[in-house]
Scaffold this motif. Structure first.
Motif, short mmCIF file in Angstrom:
data_model
loop_
_atom_site.label_atom_id
_atom_site.label_comp_id
_atom_site.label_asym_id
_atom_site.label_seq_id
_atom_site.Cartn_x
_atom_site.Cartn_y
_atom_site.Cartn_z
N PRO A 65 -40.30 5.64 19.12
CA PRO A 65 -40.36 4.41 18.31
C PRO A 65 -39.08 3.61 18.52
O PRO A 65 -38.03 4.16 18.82
CB PRO A 65 -40.45 4.95 16.87
N SER A 66 -39.17 2.33 18.34
CA SER A 66 -37.98 1.49 18.46
C SER A 66 -37.10 1.64 17.22
O SER A 66 -37.60 1.97 16.13
CB SER A 66 -38.37 0.02 18.63
N PRO A 67 -35.80 1.37 17.34
CA PRO A 67 -34.97 1.35 16.14
C PRO A 67 -35.49 0.37 15.09
O PRO A 67 -35.37 0.62 13.88
CB PRO A 67 -33.60 0.92 16.67
N GLU A 68 -36.10 -0.74 15.53
CA GLU A 68 -36.64 -1.72 14.59
C GLU A 68 -37.79 -1.13 13.77
O GLU A 68 -37.95 -1.45 12.59
CB GLU A 68 -37.12 -2.96 15.35
N THR A 69 -38.58 -0.26 14.40
CA THR A 69 -39.68 0.38 13.67
C THR A 69 -39.13 1.28 12.57
O THR A 69 -39.63 1.29 11.44
CB THR A 69 -40.55 1.20 14.64
N ALA A 91 -37.72 -0.82 9.68
CA ALA A 91 -38.76 -1.30 8.77
C ALA A 91 -39.21 -0.20 7.81
O ALA A 91 -39.43 -0.45 6.62
CB ALA A 91 -39.95 -1.81 9.58
N ALA A 92 -39.32 1.03 8.33
CA ALA A 92 -39.72 2.15 7.46
C ALA A 92 -38.66 2.43 6.41
O ALA A 92 -38.98 2.71 5.24
CB ALA A 92 -39.95 3.40 8.31
N TYR A 93 -37.39 2.31 6.78
CA TYR A 93 -36.30 2.54 5.82
C TYR A 93 -36.28 1.44 4.75
O TYR A 93 -36.07 1.72 3.57
CB TYR A 93 -34.96 2.63 6.54
N ARG A 94 -36.53 0.21 5.17
CA ARG A 94 -36.57 -0.89 4.18
C ARG A 94 -37.72 -0.68 3.20
O ARG A 94 -37.57 -0.89 1.99
CB ARG A 94 -36.71 -2.23 4.90
N ASP A 95 -38.88 -0.29 3.74
CA ASP A 95 -40.03 -0.07 2.87
C ASP A 95 -39.76 1.02 1.84
O ASP A 95 -40.14 0.90 0.67
CB ASP A 95 -41.25 0.31 3.71
N ALA A 96 -39.10 2.10 2.28
CA ALA A 96 -38.78 3.20 1.36
C ALA A 96 -37.82 2.73 0.27
O ALA A 96 -37.98 3.05 -0.91
CB ALA A 96 -38.19 4.38 2.12
N ALA A 97 -36.82 1.94 0.67
CA ALA A 97 -35.87 1.42 -0.31
C ALA A 97 -36.56 0.46 -1.28
O ALA A 97 -36.32 0.51 -2.49
CB ALA A 97 -34.72 0.72 0.40
N ASP A 98 -37.45 -0.38 -0.76
CA ASP A 98 -38.18 -1.32 -1.62
C ASP A 98 -39.07 -0.59 -2.62
O ASP A 98 -39.34 -1.10 -3.72
CB ASP A 98 -39.02 -2.26 -0.77
N THR A 101 -43.72 9.46 4.83
CA THR A 101 -44.01 8.40 5.79
C THR A 101 -43.92 8.96 7.20
O THR A 101 -42.95 9.65 7.55
CB THR A 101 -43.01 7.25 5.64
N SER A 102 -44.92 8.67 8.02
CA SER A 102 -44.94 9.11 9.42
C SER A 102 -44.80 7.91 10.34
O SER A 102 -45.64 7.01 10.32
CB SER A 102 -46.24 9.86 9.71
N VAL A 103 -43.75 7.89 11.14
CA VAL A 103 -43.50 6.79 12.08
C VAL A 103 -44.12 7.16 13.43
O VAL A 103 -43.81 8.22 13.99
CB VAL A 103 -41.99 6.54 12.23
N PRO A 104 -45.00 6.33 13.97
CA PRO A 104 -45.71 6.71 15.20
C PRO A 104 -44.87 6.57 16.46
O PRO A 104 -44.11 5.61 16.61
CB PRO A 104 -46.89 5.73 15.24
N LEU A 105 -45.00 7.56 17.35
CA LEU A 105 -44.51 7.43 18.70
C LEU A 105 -45.56 6.66 19.51
O LEU A 105 -46.65 6.39 19.03
CB LEU A 105 -44.24 8.79 19.33
N THR A 106 -45.20 6.34 20.75
CA THR A 106 -46.08 5.53 21.60
C THR A 106 -46.49 6.33 22.84
O THR A 106 -45.68 7.04 23.43
CB THR A 106 -45.35 4.25 22.04
N ALA A 134 -33.08 6.86 18.14
CA ALA A 134 -33.55 5.58 17.59
C ALA A 134 -33.40 5.56 16.08
O ALA A 134 -33.01 4.54 15.49
CB ALA A 134 -35.01 5.34 17.99
N ALA A 135 -33.70 6.69 15.44
CA ALA A 135 -33.56 6.77 13.98
C ALA A 135 -32.10 6.64 13.56
O ALA A 135 -31.78 5.97 12.56
CB ALA A 135 -34.15 8.08 13.48
N VAL A 136 -31.21 7.25 14.33
CA VAL A 136 -29.77 7.15 14.02
C VAL A 136 -29.29 5.71 14.11
O VAL A 136 -28.53 5.22 13.26
CB VAL A 136 -28.96 8.06 14.96
N LEU A 137 -29.74 4.99 15.13
CA LEU A 137 -29.35 3.58 15.28
C LEU A 137 -29.82 2.77 14.08
O LEU A 137 -29.07 1.94 13.54
CB LEU A 137 -29.94 3.01 16.56
N ALA A 138 -31.06 3.01 13.66
CA ALA A 138 -31.59 2.24 12.53
C ALA A 138 -30.90 2.61 11.22
O ALA A 138 -30.71 1.76 10.35
CB ALA A 138 -33.10 2.48 12.41
N ALA A 139 -30.53 3.87 11.08
CA ALA A 139 -29.93 4.34 9.84
C ALA A 139 -28.59 3.65 9.55
O ALA A 139 -28.20 3.49 8.39
CB ALA A 139 -29.73 5.85 9.89
#
Length: 281
Positions: free
Chosen positions: A65-69, A72-79, A26-31, A100-105
């Motif tokens: 990317p935002s922590p929220e982005t 969502a990627a982590y939830r999708d992988a778990a699902d 999965t590739s999470v896009p930067l802005t 941002a990834a650390v915050l989401a993790a």
């Protein structure tokens, strides 16, 4: 069948779509922000559009990317069945993506190991591929991370830019600041080292700089098995010619990728970029 360990990276890895699909990365896009308008790298702005914006001196910045982005990627992988996630990202010296990834993790539904690769572009892409191959063979999170970190430590990245101005504007120039005093008189060769961009050599003309870039790549590749990526921005013919010469001169060549960098890296290097990534395997 669901894989035990999912691999997530970001859009600055510049992995081909086919490779992302084949290895289920999965590739999470930067802005990229052009004239105040936020655009997702790889989907909402192309390298060609970015190069044109830079040539027209339109204001261009980049954003993580935002922590929220990431959440969502982590939830999708778990699902999708992952029991754990390895999240590999570009050097934290360049971007807040890792943070941002650390915050989401912290709130992810499965354990997430976030890794600052210390690299960018296909140097990061090769790390993600190694992590995915380890996971595909049944490897644990530790084994996937070890494979990525080993690949990163062995990988070299050199590049030529027509001007240091874009790097200076973006604050990504690092030790290459020392070259600015003579920037008008030289064509700089730069190296990615210790997560930062640093000066390598000063060459008087573009043609000599590109020839030297080729020599450095051949010397660093040696005769051992190695994968190579040639990157460019708005310089496809330069990239094609360099790739063909490396194909002829590197005896241990495995995969050879030729690609235009995306908008995030392009915003900091400018049109005319030519780079080589050498990754032993």
């Amino acid at each position: 069948m669901a894989r035990h360990v999912a691999i997530i990276t970001d859009s600055t890895a510049y992995l081909p779509q086919e490779a992302l699909r084949r290895h289920r990365i999965t590739s999470v896009p930067l802005t990229v922000v052009v004239d105040g308008e936020p655009l997702e790298e790889g989907t909402e702005i192309s390298a060609r559009s970015l190069a044109e914006a830079l040539r027209r001196h339109r204001p261009v910045t980049t954003s993580r990317p935002s922590p929220e982005t990431f959440a969502a990627a982590y939830r999708d992988a778990a699902d999708a069945g992952a029991d754990a996630i390895v999240s590999l990202h570009l050097s934290a010296e360049f971007s807040g993506t890792y943070d941002a990834a650390v915050l989401a993790a912290a709130d992810a539904p499965v354990p997430v190991r976030v890794v600052d690769s210390g690299v960018v572009a296909m140097a990061l892409g090769f790390c993600a591929l190694s992590a995915a191959e380890a996971a595909e063979s049944g490897g644990s999170v530790d084994e996937a991370v070890a494979a990525a970190e080993k690949r990163a430590a062995a990988t070299s990245a050199f590049f030529y830019v027509d001007t240091l101005d874009y790097l200076r504007r973006g604050g990504r120039i690092g030790a290459a600041q020392a070259l600015l005093g003579s920037a008008l008189a030289v064509k700089p060769l730069l190296e990615l080292a210790d997560g930062r961009i640093g000066p390598l050599e000063k060459v008087r003309t573009a043609s000599r700089a590109i020839a030297r870039l080729e020599e450095l790549a051949v010397l660093r590749a040696g005769t051992a098995p190695v994968d190579i990526a040639v990157h460019h921005l708005a310089a496809p013919e330069r990239a094609r010619q360099l790739a063909e010469r490396l194909r002829e001169r590197v005896p241990g060549l495995g995969e050879l990728h030729v690609s235009e960098v995306g908008a995030v890296i392009g915003a900091h290097t400018g049109p005319g970029l030519l780079g080589t990534v050498l990754s032993p395997h």
